[in-house]
Design a protein around this motif. Structure first.
Motif, mmCIF file in Angstrom:
data_model
loop_
_atom_site.group_PDB
_atom_site.id
_atom_site.type_symbol
_atom_site.label_atom_id
_atom_site.label_comp_id
_atom_site.label_asym_id
_atom_site.label_seq_id
_atom_site.Cartn_x
_atom_site.Cartn_y
_atom_site.Cartn_z
ATOM 1 N N ASP A 269 0.860 -1.190 0.000
ATOM 2 C CA ASP A 269 0.000 0.000 0.000
ATOM 3 C C ASP A 269 0.892 1.235 0.000
ATOM 4 O O ASP A 269 1.288 1.739 1.050
ATOM 5 N N PRO A 270 1.228 1.743 -1.197
ATOM 6 C CA PRO A 270 2.150 2.877 -1.257
ATOM 7 C C PRO A 270 1.549 4.178 -0.761
ATOM 8 O O PRO A 270 2.282 5.114 -0.397
ATOM 9 N N ASN A 271 0.219 4.267 -0.749
ATOM 10 C CA ASN A 271 -0.411 5.513 -0.328
ATOM 11 C C ASN A 271 -0.479 5.602 1.188
ATOM 12 O O ASN A 271 -0.765 4.636 1.876
ATOM 13 N N SER A 272 -0.203 6.781 1.695
ATOM 14 C CA SER A 272 -0.224 7.013 3.137
ATOM 15 C C SER A 272 -0.341 8.505 3.376
ATOM 16 O O SER A 272 -0.134 9.325 2.467
ATOM 17 N N ASN A 273 -0.650 8.872 4.605
ATOM 18 C CA ASN A 273 -0.733 10.295 4.932
ATOM 19 C C ASN A 273 0.624 10.982 4.834
ATOM 20 O O ASN A 273 0.715 12.110 4.352
ATOM 21 N N MET A 274 1.673 10.322 5.276
ATOM 22 C CA MET A 274 2.992 10.950 5.192
ATOM 23 C C MET A 274 3.375 11.184 3.740
ATOM 24 O O MET A 274 3.921 12.246 3.389
ATOM 25 N N ARG A 275 3.095 10.217 2.887
ATOM 26 C CA ARG A 275 3.416 10.407 1.459
ATOM 27 C C ARG A 275 2.565 11.514 0.857
ATOM 28 O O ARG A 275 3.046 12.298 0.030
ATOM 29 N N SER A 276 1.304 11.602 1.244
ATOM 30 C CA SER A 276 0.448 12.684 0.745
ATOM 31 C C SER A 276 1.019 14.044 1.140
ATOM 32 O O SER A 276 1.051 14.978 0.321
ATOM 33 N N MET A 277 1.459 14.172 2.387
ATOM 34 C CA MET A 277 1.990 15.457 2.839
ATOM 35 C C MET A 277 3.312 15.798 2.152
ATOM 36 O O MET A 277 3.557 16.953 1.779
ATOM 37 N N GLU A 278 4.169 14.813 1.969
ATOM 38 C CA GLU A 278 5.425 15.054 1.262
ATOM 39 C C GLU A 278 5.170 15.440 -0.195
ATOM 40 O O GLU A 278 5.847 16.322 -0.742
ATOM 41 N N THR A 279 4.195 14.789 -0.817
ATOM 42 C CA THR A 279 3.842 15.124 -2.193
ATOM 43 C C THR A 279 3.278 16.536 -2.274
ATOM 44 O O THR A 279 3.629 17.318 -3.164
ATOM 45 N N ALA A 280 2.398 16.872 -1.323
ATOM 46 C CA ALA A 280 1.821 18.222 -1.294
ATOM 47 C C ALA A 280 2.904 19.279 -1.099
ATOM 48 O O ALA A 280 2.847 20.354 -1.714
ATOM 49 N N LEU A 281 3.891 18.988 -0.261
ATOM 50 C CA LEU A 281 4.991 19.935 -0.063
ATOM 51 C C LEU A 281 5.721 20.175 -1.383
ATOM 52 O O LEU A 281 6.043 21.327 -1.722
ATOM 53 N N ARG A 282 5.978 19.119 -2.129
ATOM 54 C CA ARG A 282 6.669 19.273 -3.408
ATOM 55 C C ARG A 282 5.853 20.144 -4.355
ATOM 56 O O ARG A 282 6.403 21.028 -5.037
ATOM 57 N N TRP A 283 4.539 19.937 -4.397
ATOM 58 C CA TRP A 283 3.685 20.740 -5.278
ATOM 59 C C TRP A 283 3.651 22.198 -4.837
ATOM 60 O O TRP A 283 3.586 23.105 -5.674
ATOM 61 N N ILE A 284 3.679 22.436 -3.526
ATOM 62 C CA ILE A 284 3.709 23.815 -3.025
ATOM 63 C C ILE A 284 5.022 24.493 -3.398
ATOM 64 O O ILE A 284 5.051 25.653 -3.846
ATOM 65 N N ILE A 285 6.124 23.789 -3.240
ATOM 66 C CA ILE A 285 7.432 24.349 -3.603
ATOM 67 C C ILE A 285 7.484 24.663 -5.096
ATOM 68 O O ILE A 285 8.024 25.704 -5.515
#
Length: 329
Positions: A269-285
């Motif tokens: 299960d690659p999806n997780s809350n930590m991965r979502s937040m890290e992905t969101a940070l990349r999109w914000i940057i």
């Protein structure tokens, strides 16, 4: 020993900044950090502040759930984080916090920490669309453009969906347009949409009537995700009317509660809350999710007046952030 300061709901509808001693040392797998900024969840924290769904026995209680920390100390087993690093942390509104190293991740030191901390909000709604079978070839609808809904709509648009975003508040609509959202209106009828033309509707308002108003536009076998917390009854809508429309539209209805995903990814299960937040940070940057003009910084010492203003809907910006660099101690 440090002198710590914490934002505490000391009783229903009362927030105070409380001082205490902080003399803890990190466990082998922990870090200790000084908070730079901590974001306020207008929905969840207002529910706690107002006492929705709870009793006075819940007080006093800490609050807060998203910080940027400057690392001060690390445990003996922590090898990938060092003192001086900045990390995102799911900790409360405190000047000093401790956290498991597995529950933090590095953020660039040269990126504005107040923007980095906002990665928490896209992750709230990412749970909903990660569960959905609806692909970007279909349109989606997002109702409620507070900070969670605003980030939800931006995330969905960035992922290729045509997003119809709705909120009755004109200030929120202006903010949504400034963030690049293409289809924004105060009501669904403004869009001239055909019934049964939306694949996925995401409610970020928690409002009974708002949820009911979206259902006629969701196609049969479509999805309805409830992200906004229904803290209290907001209308006279009967359960029968809601259930009747769900039944005859053959809808898939599910909770958008973010923690229905695991905290960390697993082998299958690659999806997780930590991965979502890290992905969101990349999109914000990358500025794929826009954050300019959507937040305001406050001294944590102003918590006693800030939370009542949030509860009354009096803030100019969708998001309030405690700036611990401003703390007057």
């Amino acid at each position: 020993m440090y002198k710590n300061y914490s934002v505490i709901f000391t009783q229903r509808q009362k927030a105070e900044l409380i001082a205490s001693d902080f003399c803890e040392s990190p466990a082998s797998d922990e870090i200790i950090g000084q908070t730079i900024v901590s974001v306020i969840s207008n929905g969840s924290e207002t529910g706690g502040f107002m006492g929705y769904g709870g009793s006075d026995g819940n007080y006093p209680c800490e609050t807060g759930y998203a910080n940027i920390l400057k690392v001060l100390e690390t445990g003996s087993d922590v090898t990938d984080i060092r003192p001086g690093d900045y990390v995102f942390s799911l900790t409360s509104h405190k000047l000093y916090n401790r956290a498991s190293a597995k529950d933090v991740f590095l953020v660039p030191v040269d990126f504005p920490p107040e923007k980095a901390a906002l990665c928490r909000f896209p992750a709230v709604s990412m749970t909903a669309f990660l569960k959905s079978s609806i692909k970007p070839t279909e349109s989606v609808m997002v109702c409620g453009l507070g900070i969670v809904g605003l980030m939800c709509a931006q995330t969905m648009q960035h992922c290729g969906y045509r997003v119809y975003a709705i909120d009755p508040n004109e200030k929120r609509l202006e903010t949504a347009r400034s963030c690049g959202l293409k289809y924004v209106a105060s009501g669904i009828d403004t869009f001239d949409l055909q019934p049964k033309s939306i694949g996925l509707a995401i409610d970020c308002s928690g409002n009974d009537n708002a949820i009911l108003s979206m259902i006629p536009y969701i196609r049969q076998m479509g999805d309805l995700a409830l992200v906004g917390v229904p803290w209290r009854c907001t209308s006279e809508v009967s359960a029968h009317e809601l259930l009747r429309q769900i039944f005859y539209s053959y809808l898939h209805v599910y909770s958008g509660w973010e923690w229905s995903l695991p905290r960390r990814p697993g082998e299958f299960d690659p999806n997780s809350n930590m991965r979502s937040m890290e992905t969101a940070l990349r999109w914000i940057i990358e500025d794929s999710i826009h954050t300019d003009g959507i937040y305001e910084l406050f001294d944590p010492g102003d918590c006693g007046t800030l939370y009542p203003a949030i509860a009354a809907g009096q803030l100019e910006k969708p998001c309030a952030i405690f700036d611990w660099r401003r703390l007057k101690i």
